[in-house]
Scaffold this motif. Structure first.
Motif, PDB file in Angstrom:
ATOM      1  N   PHE A  91      35.166  47.369  29.822  1.00 13.10           N
ATOM      2  CA  PHE A  91      35.302  47.145  28.378  1.00 13.10           C
ATOM      3  C   PHE A  91      36.607  46.455  27.994  1.00 13.10           C
ATOM      4  CE2 PHE A  91      31.948  50.291  28.440  1.00 13.10           C
ATOM      5  CZ  PHE A  91      31.137  49.917  27.384  1.00 13.10           C
ATOM      6  N   PHE A  92      37.549  46.313  28.903  1.00  9.52           N
ATOM      7  CA  PHE A  92      38.806  45.657  28.548  1.00  9.52           C
ATOM      8  C   PHE A  92      38.605  44.208  28.088  1.00  9.52           C
ATOM      9  CE2 PHE A  92      40.838  49.326  30.348  1.00  9.52           C
ATOM     10  CZ  PHE A  92      42.065  49.384  29.705  1.00  9.52           C
ATOM     11  N   PRO A  93      37.700  43.445  28.693  1.00 10.53           N
ATOM     12  CA  PRO A  93      37.488  42.085  28.192  1.00 10.53           C
ATOM     13  C   PRO A  93      36.900  42.011  26.786  1.00 10.53           C
ATOM     14  CG  PRO A  93      36.798  42.230  30.475  1.00 10.53           C
ATOM     15  CD  PRO A  93      37.045  43.633  30.004  1.00 10.53           C
ATOM     16  N   THR A  94      36.452  43.149  26.223  1.00 11.57           N
ATOM     17  CA  THR A  94      36.010  43.095  24.830  1.00 11.57           C
ATOM     18  C   THR A  94      37.171  42.698  23.909  1.00 11.57           C
ATOM     19  OG1 THR A  94      36.441  45.474  24.530  1.00 11.57           O
ATOM     20  CG2 THR A  94      34.205  44.832  25.153  1.00 11.57           C
ATOM     21  N   ILE A 130      39.247  37.673  36.352  1.00  5.04           N
ATOM     22  CA  ILE A 130      39.740  37.728  37.737  1.00  5.04           C
ATOM     23  C   ILE A 130      40.241  39.126  38.078  1.00  5.04           C
ATOM     24  CG2 ILE A 130      41.470  36.839  39.344  1.00  5.04           C
ATOM     25  CD1 ILE A 130      39.219  34.882  38.670  1.00  5.04           C
ATOM     26  N   ALA A 131      40.958  39.752  37.134  1.00  2.00           N
ATOM     27  CA  ALA A 131      41.519  41.078  37.394  1.00  2.00           C
ATOM     28  C   ALA A 131      40.425  42.120  37.585  1.00  2.00           C
ATOM     29  CB  ALA A 131      42.441  41.482  36.244  1.00  2.00           C
ATOM     30  N   VAL A 132      39.409  42.101  36.700  1.00  2.00           N
ATOM     31  CA  VAL A 132      38.340  43.100  36.778  1.00  2.00           C
ATOM     32  C   VAL A 132      37.494  42.898  38.030  1.00  2.00           C
ATOM     33  CG1 VAL A 132      36.228  43.939  35.686  1.00  2.00           C
ATOM     34  CG2 VAL A 132      38.255  43.493  34.296  1.00  2.00           C
ATOM     35  N   ILE A 133      37.109  41.659  38.306  1.00  2.00           N
ATOM     36  CA  ILE A 133      36.277  41.405  39.484  1.00  2.00           C
ATOM     37  C   ILE A 133      37.052  41.694  40.760  1.00  2.00           C
ATOM     38  CG2 ILE A 133      35.006  39.641  40.768  1.00  2.00           C
ATOM     39  CD1 ILE A 133      34.278  38.364  38.127  1.00  2.00           C
ATOM     40  N   SER A 134      38.348  41.385  40.765  1.00  2.00           N
ATOM     41  CA  SER A 134      39.178  41.732  41.926  1.00  2.00           C
ATOM     42  C   SER A 134      39.223  43.240  42.115  1.00  2.00           C
ATOM     43  CB  SER A 134      40.600  41.178  41.744  1.00  2.00           C
ATOM     44  OG  SER A 134      40.591  39.771  41.717  1.00  2.00           O
ATOM     45  N   GLY A 135      39.286  43.969  40.986  1.00  2.00           N
ATOM     46  CA  GLY A 135      39.254  45.427  41.067  1.00  2.00           C
ATOM     47  C   GLY A 135      37.950  45.935  41.643  1.00  2.00           C
ATOM     48  N   PRO A 154      32.755  41.766  31.401  1.00  2.00           N
ATOM     49  CA  PRO A 154      33.883  40.954  31.870  1.00  2.00           C
ATOM     50  C   PRO A 154      33.484  39.616  32.477  1.00  2.00           C
ATOM     51  CG  PRO A 154      33.508  42.811  33.328  1.00  2.00           C
ATOM     52  CD  PRO A 154      32.648  43.036  32.131  1.00  2.00           C
ATOM     53  N   ALA A 155      32.362  39.588  33.181  1.00  2.00           N
ATOM     54  CA  ALA A 155      31.969  38.343  33.846  1.00  2.00           C
ATOM     55  C   ALA A 155      31.213  37.408  32.924  1.00  2.00           C
ATOM     56  CB  ALA A 155      31.119  38.673  35.081  1.00  2.00           C
ATOM     57  N   VAL A 156      30.195  37.930  32.257  1.00  2.00           N
ATOM     58  CA  VAL A 156      29.337  37.092  31.435  1.00  2.00           C
ATOM     59  C   VAL A 156      30.006  36.751  30.102  1.00  2.00           C
ATOM     60  CG1 VAL A 156      27.013  36.879  30.472  1.00  2.00           C
ATOM     61  CG2 VAL A 156      27.378  38.151  32.573  1.00  2.00           C
ATOM     62  N   PHE A 178      31.626  28.542  31.596  1.00  2.00           N
ATOM     63  CA  PHE A 178      30.175  28.684  31.533  1.00  2.00           C
ATOM     64  C   PHE A 178      29.599  28.886  32.935  1.00  2.00           C
ATOM     65  CE2 PHE A 178      25.851  26.976  31.532  1.00  2.00           C
ATOM     66  CZ  PHE A 178      25.289  27.646  30.455  1.00  2.00           C
ATOM     67  N   ALA A 179      30.057  28.087  33.884  1.00  2.00           N
ATOM     68  CA  ALA A 179      29.564  28.207  35.263  1.00  2.00           C
ATOM     69  C   ALA A 179      29.889  29.584  35.844  1.00  2.00           C
ATOM     70  CB  ALA A 179      30.177  27.113  36.132  1.00  2.00           C
ATOM     71  N   ALA A 180      31.116  30.052  35.610  1.00  2.00           N
ATOM     72  CA  ALA A 180      31.512  31.376  36.110  1.00  2.00           C
ATOM     73  C   ALA A 180      30.631  32.463  35.511  1.00  2.00           C
ATOM     74  CB  ALA A 180      32.979  31.643  35.790  1.00  2.00           C
ATOM     75  N   GLY A 181      30.392  32.366  34.208  1.00  2.00           N
ATOM     76  CA  GLY A 181      29.568  33.376  33.548  1.00  2.00           C
ATOM     77  C   GLY A 181      28.149  33.392  34.071  1.00  2.00           C
ATOM     78  N   MET A 182      27.565  32.224  34.272  1.00  3.62           N
ATOM     79  CA  MET A 182      26.182  32.152  34.748  1.00  3.62           C
ATOM     80  C   MET A 182      26.050  32.702  36.164  1.00  3.62           C
ATOM     81  SD  MET A 182      24.421  31.103  32.244  1.00  3.62           S
ATOM     82  CE  MET A 182      22.877  30.808  33.111  1.00  3.62           C
ATOM     83  N   ILE A 183      27.008  32.359  37.020  1.00  2.00           N
ATOM     84  CA  ILE A 183      26.957  32.841  38.400  1.00  2.00           C
ATOM     85  C   ILE A 183      27.009  34.361  38.441  1.00  2.00           C
ATOM     86  CG2 ILE A 183      28.260  32.962  40.563  1.00  2.00           C
ATOM     87  CD1 ILE A 183      29.049  30.010  40.045  1.00  2.00           C
ATOM     88  N   PHE A 184      27.956  34.933  37.713  1.00  2.00           N
ATOM     89  CA  PHE A 184      28.110  36.382  37.763  1.00  2.00           C
ATOM     90  C   PHE A 184      27.008  37.099  36.988  1.00  2.00           C
ATOM     91  CE2 PHE A 184      32.472  35.187  38.990  1.00  2.00           C
ATOM     92  CZ  PHE A 184      32.547  35.915  40.164  1.00  2.00           C
ATOM     93  N   TRP A 185      26.404  36.428  36.014  1.00  2.00           N
ATOM     94  CA  TRP A 185      25.240  37.015  35.348  1.00  2.00           C
ATOM     95  C   TRP A 185      24.125  37.249  36.358  1.00  2.00           C
ATOM     96  CZ3 TRP A 185      20.805  33.909  32.988  1.00  2.00           C
ATOM     97  CH2 TRP A 185      19.821  34.776  32.477  1.00  2.00           C
ATOM     98  N   LEU A 186      23.831  36.232  37.172  1.00  2.00           N
ATOM     99  CA  LEU A 186      22.750  36.358  38.152  1.00  2.00           C
ATOM    100  C   LEU A 186      23.072  37.429  39.190  1.00  2.00           C
ATOM    101  CD1 LEU A 186      21.889  32.580  38.674  1.00  2.00           C
ATOM    102  CD2 LEU A 186      20.638  34.270  37.323  1.00  2.00           C
TER     103      LEU A 186
END
Length: 326
Positions: A91-94, A130-135, A154-156, A178-186
Motif C-alpha cells: 500500500f505504500f505506492p498508494t 523498485i523498492a517493493v519488488i526488491s523486497g 506497487p507494480a501495476v 507502461f511497459a513495467a506495469g503491463m509486465i508485472f500485471w501479467l
C-alpha cells in the motif's frame, strides 16, 4: 507513574497506528474526480461535481499526508513495521499513485501545476516500485496467504503514469512505466489466481481487494489510448479484459455485502472509477452510445459507493475503530 498524561499517550498510540492504507481513500476520491471529468464531455452537469470532488480530494490529501508525515517523525518504528508488513508493504505506492492521479485531475485546469506534481509522483512511483519488488524477491518470509490482489498496487500503478505523462509530453518515460506495469500485471495475475484457486480463501478483511482485478486493464486501456492516440485491437483486448473482470467481481457482490467495514473497502472505488473513465473514452472514440451508458451507470454506482464509504469511514473514525493495533 509516567510523564505522559493518559490522553496524550492515547493520542500518540492512535497516531502510531494511523495506517498507510488511508491513502487508498485518496485514490478513490481522485478517481471519482477523473470519472466525473470524463463524464462532463458527454454530460455537462458533471463538470461542477468534478471540480468539487477534486477540491475535496486535495483537502483530504493534505490532511492524510500531514498526519502520516507526523507519524513518520514521531513513530518511525511504526512506519518501519508497516514497510516490513507482508500485506501493508503493497500500500505504500498508494502515496505516489495519489500524486499521479492528483496531477492527472489538475491537468485539465492547470497544466503548469500538474507538471511538477506528475514529476514528483512518477519519480516516487519508480523508486517505490523498485523498492517493493526488491523486497519481495529478497525476502524469504512471505507465504502464499500474504498474496492478495493488493499486490497489484506497487507494480501495476505504473500504468497510471501515462495518464498525465503523455499529455505533458513525457512520452518515452510514460512508455517505460507502461511497459513495467503491463509486465508485472501479467506476472502477478498468474500468482494471484494461483493463490485464489489452490489455497485458502482471502481473509474477510481483505476480500474487498478482489475488486482491484478490474483496475489494471481499465487504466492500461486509457493510458494506451493516450500513448497511441486511438483505439486499436490491443486497446480492445484491454477494455474487454476489464469488463470480464468486472463480471467476475459482480458475482462476488453478495459475499461482499455480508462483510464488516474496513479500510480495505476503499479498494472498490478506484477500480470502478477506472472502468467508468475507460468506458467514456471508448464510447467517444468509437461513437458508441452503449459504452457511454455503461460509463454513466458505473459512475452512478461509483458515486454511491464513495458516498457510502466516506460516511462509513467518518463513522469508524468517530468510533475509534481504525487507528488500532491489529
Amino acid at each position: 507513574m509516567t510523564d505522559t498524561p493518559p490522553d496524550t499517550a492515547q493520542e500518540f498510540s492512535r497516531l502510531a497506528h494511523f495506517p498507510v492504507t488511508f491513502f487508498a481513500v485518496l485514490m478513490g476520491l481522485f478517481g471519482l474526480a477523473l470519472a466525473l471529468h470524463a463524464a462532463a464531455e458527454s454530460f455537462a452537469m458533471a463538470a461542477l461535481a468534478a471540480r468539487a470532488v477534486l477540491w475535496l480530494g486535495l483537502g483530504c490529501f493534505v490532511a492524510v499526508a500531514a498526519i502520516y508525515l507526523l507519524k513518520l517523525v514521531r513513530h518511525p518504528a511504526a512506519v518501519s513495521a508497516e514497510w516490513h508488513h507482508p500485506v501493508r508493504l503493497a500500500f505504500f505506492p498508494t502515496i505516489t499513485i495519489s500524486l499521479l492521479l492528483m496531477a492527472t485531475a489538475i491537468h485539465g485546469y492547470r497544466p503548469d501545476l500538474a507538471a511538477p506534481l506528475w514529476l514528483l509522483g512518477a519519480a516516487g512511483q519508480g523508486i517505490l516500485t523498485i523498492a517493493v519488488i526488491s523486497g519481495w524477491i529478497s525476502h524469504r518470509a512471505f507465504e502464499v496467504g500474504h498474496l492478495t490482489p493488493a499486490w497489484f498496487i506497487p507494480a501495476v500503478g505504473n500504468v497510471i503514469v501515462p495518464l498525465a505523462g503523455a499529455p505533458l509530453g513525457w512520452v518515452e518515460i510514460s512508455w517505460l512505466f507502461f511497459a513495467a506495469g503491463m509486465i508485472f500485471w501479467l506476472i502477478l495475475l498468474v500468482l494471484v489466481f494461483n493463490r485464489l484457486i489452490f489455497h485458502a480463501p482471502i481473509p474477510a478483511r481483505l476480500f474487498p481487494t478482489l475488486v482491484i482485478l478490474i483496475a489494471p486493464p481499465a487504466v492500461a486501456f486509457v493510458s494506451y489510448v493516450r500513448l497511441v492516440g486511438g483505439v486499436d485491437p490491443f486497446a480492445h483486448i484491454l477494455l474487454s479484459a476489464a469488463y470480464v473482470f468486472t463480471i467476475l467481481v459482480m458475482v462476488q457482490v453478495p459475499k461482499l455485502l455480508r462483510l464488516p467495514f474496513a479500510l480495505s473497502w476503499w479498494a472498490l472505488s478506484f477500480p470502478l472509477a477506472a472502468l467508468s473513465v475507460a468506458s467514456f473514452v471508448y464510447g467517444r472514440a468509437q461513437s458508441s452510445d452503449a459504452h457511454l451508458v455503461i460509463g454513466l451507470l458505473v459512475l452512478v454506482t461509483l458515486s454511491v459507493v464513495v458516498g457510502g464509504l466516506l460516511w462509513r469511514t467518518g463513522l469508524a473514525v468517530m468510533r475509534d475503530e481504525i487507528c488500532r493495533p491489529e
